[in-house]
Design an enzyme around this catalytic site. Structure first.
Site, short mmCIF file in Angstrom:
data_model
loop_
_atom_site.label_atom_id
_atom_site.label_comp_id
_atom_site.label_asym_id
_atom_site.label_seq_id
_atom_site.Cartn_x
_atom_site.Cartn_y
_atom_site.Cartn_z
N SER A 127 11.43 66.57 38.53
CA SER A 127 12.85 66.92 38.69
C SER A 127 13.51 65.92 39.64
CB SER A 127 13.00 68.35 39.23
OG SER A 127 14.27 68.87 38.92
N SER A 166 18.49 72.46 38.88
CA SER A 166 18.00 71.36 38.03
C SER A 166 17.82 71.70 36.57
CB SER A 166 16.69 70.81 38.59
OG SER A 166 16.94 69.91 39.63
N LYS A 213 19.61 69.41 34.37
CA LYS A 213 19.02 68.15 33.91
C LYS A 213 18.72 68.18 32.42
CE LYS A 213 16.88 66.42 38.22
NZ LYS A 213 17.16 67.42 39.26
#
Length: 423
Positions: free
Chosen positions: A175, A117, A120
């Site tokens: 997340s 993540s 992201k």
């Protein structure tokens, strides 16, 4: 700090927890500043792989400096320079000065690995400028299709109307892959968002990065590197909303309270809040292991640290290793000679210049300019949202000797981080 062994089996999760250049750019008015750099070509690295090999490639990208393309730990130890901390087991890591762009030390900096993540950050840096945060959006059932099994989620529900701000809080704090998919739907769908992210990565010269899913969920061929994740974080931190979201410890989405899963920011039973921490993003998946990019300030210095996949699987190990590297970095900055630098976005290069890698070159094959890094500007239109000017209210223009770039010597970290009490 030799290459580490493959990690053992882990429960797969979609993203949640389980990284200004010496001559950079600052503008306090709407006027843009032109930049001038020279850019030596960088060595192309082999195509990335997500195979669980414990050995980094013998040849990696030399973007940012030849030392950064070498396997193993790179640091210029000398009298007065502290030794690197013991017990850092990550496959790849990098410590850099966020303002000067100097890379203070690194370990397999360009090793292309699954990012989880932390990807992201690229999603946010690409999409966040496109929608005002007070925009409201009703979630359709189709928006949540494609969220991977076992994903970390923010609790976004179909049929419910959310503000864009709430969705971004879900991305940064929890997340939430569900929030990523809803924002991707607003952006024209997952496929378009992936394409936009890839174009933006190339603009940032994050050339080890290959995007397959916008949320960082494990996917064949999806990789990034500690070096790239640091470039991405540095670009994102130019944007006020990005800084504010990644520095938020807790918030409400509707009636539900959520807390940031970044343990250096929010703390945990075995990890205290790191002094001066101000973000950025964590990740954890089966193939990536634990990953993290953080930014912290101490004594007027701002450092970025990225850590990818510690071999040691103790609870919160990625944060413990990051804290060790931060401690070393704050002791070493100003004393250690850098082993490389963070490069600028392509759009910071002068007209007519050529970069070491073509914009059409496949991500992960290295190449690019070895020049000084520059700041980015959010572009409402999207994927190529890195320009040659940055507006920061109240900033000072400081011309550095011999350079064509301007830098704000005080990094614009959120005021929240300067005044909130520590747990």
């Amino acid at each position: 700090m030799s290459p580490v062994s493959p990690s053992g089996a882990r429960v797969r999760a979609g993203g949640g927890a389980g990284t200004l250049p010496r001559r950079s750019l600052l503008v306090v008015s709407a006027a843009a500043l032109s930049l001038s750099v020279t850019a030596p070509a960088a060595l192309a690295a082999p195509s990335p792989t997500t195979s669980p090999t414990a050995t980094p490639p013998a040849q990696m990208s030399t973007l940012g400096g030849a030392r950064l393309g070498m396997p193993g730990t790179q640091v210029n130890l000398a009298p007065g320079v502290p030794v690197l901390p013991k017990g850092v087991t990550a496959r790849s890591w990098i410590v850099s000065d966020a303002e000067s762009g100097q890379v203070l030390a690194a370990h397999n900096a360009h090793w292309a690995l699954p990012p989880a993540s932390t990807l992201k950050m690229l999603f946010a840096d690409t999409v966040l400028p496109r929608f005002p945060k007070d925009t409201r959006y009703k979630v359709a059932p189709a928006d949540l299709k494609g969220v991977g099994d076992g994903s970390s989620v923010a609790g976004i529900k179909e049929g419910v109307t959310y503000s864009v701000r709430d969705l971004w809080l879900g991305v940064f704090l929890k997340s939430g892959n569900d929030a990523v998919h809803v924002l991707s739907a607003m952006n024209g769908g997952v496929r378009r968002t992936v394409e936009d992210m890839q174009k933006h990565a190339e603009e940032l010269q994050a050339l080890d990065t290959r995007v397959v899913s916008p949320d960082g969920y494990d996917a064949p061929g999806q990789v990034s590197s500690a070096y790239d994740l640091t470039l991405i974080a540095r670009s994102g931190l130019q944007k006020k909303d990005f800084r504010d979201y990644c520095a938020t410890v807790s918030a409400k989405i509707g009636t539900a309270e959520i807390r940031n899963t970044n343990r250096l920011l929010a703390g945990d039973s075995d990890v205290p809040v790191y002094p001066g921490i101000a973000g950025v993003k964590n990740g954890n998946t089966t193939h990536a292991g634990a990953t993290f990019t953080g930014v912290a300030e101490r004594g007027g210095k701002v450092l970025l640290v990225t850590v990818m996949n510690p071999e040691k699987h103790d609870h919160n190990e990625v944060y413990k290793e990051t804290a060790k590297l931060f401690d070393w970095g704050f002791q070493a900055v100003g004393k250690v000679n850098p082993v490389g630098e963070l490069v600028p976005p392509r759009s910071a290069a002068p007209a007519g210049s050529t970069s070491g890698a073509s914009p059409r070159q496949s991500p992960g094959t290295g190449g690019g300019a070895g020049s000084k890094a520059a700041a980015s500007v959010p572009a409402v239109s999207g994927s190529s949202g890195v320009g040659t000017a940055l507006a920061i209210a109240g900033g000072l223009l400081v011309l550095l000797g011999g350079g064509a770039f301007l830098v704000n010597r005080r990094w614009p970290l959120p005021d929240l981080m300067r005044r909130r009490s520590r747990p």
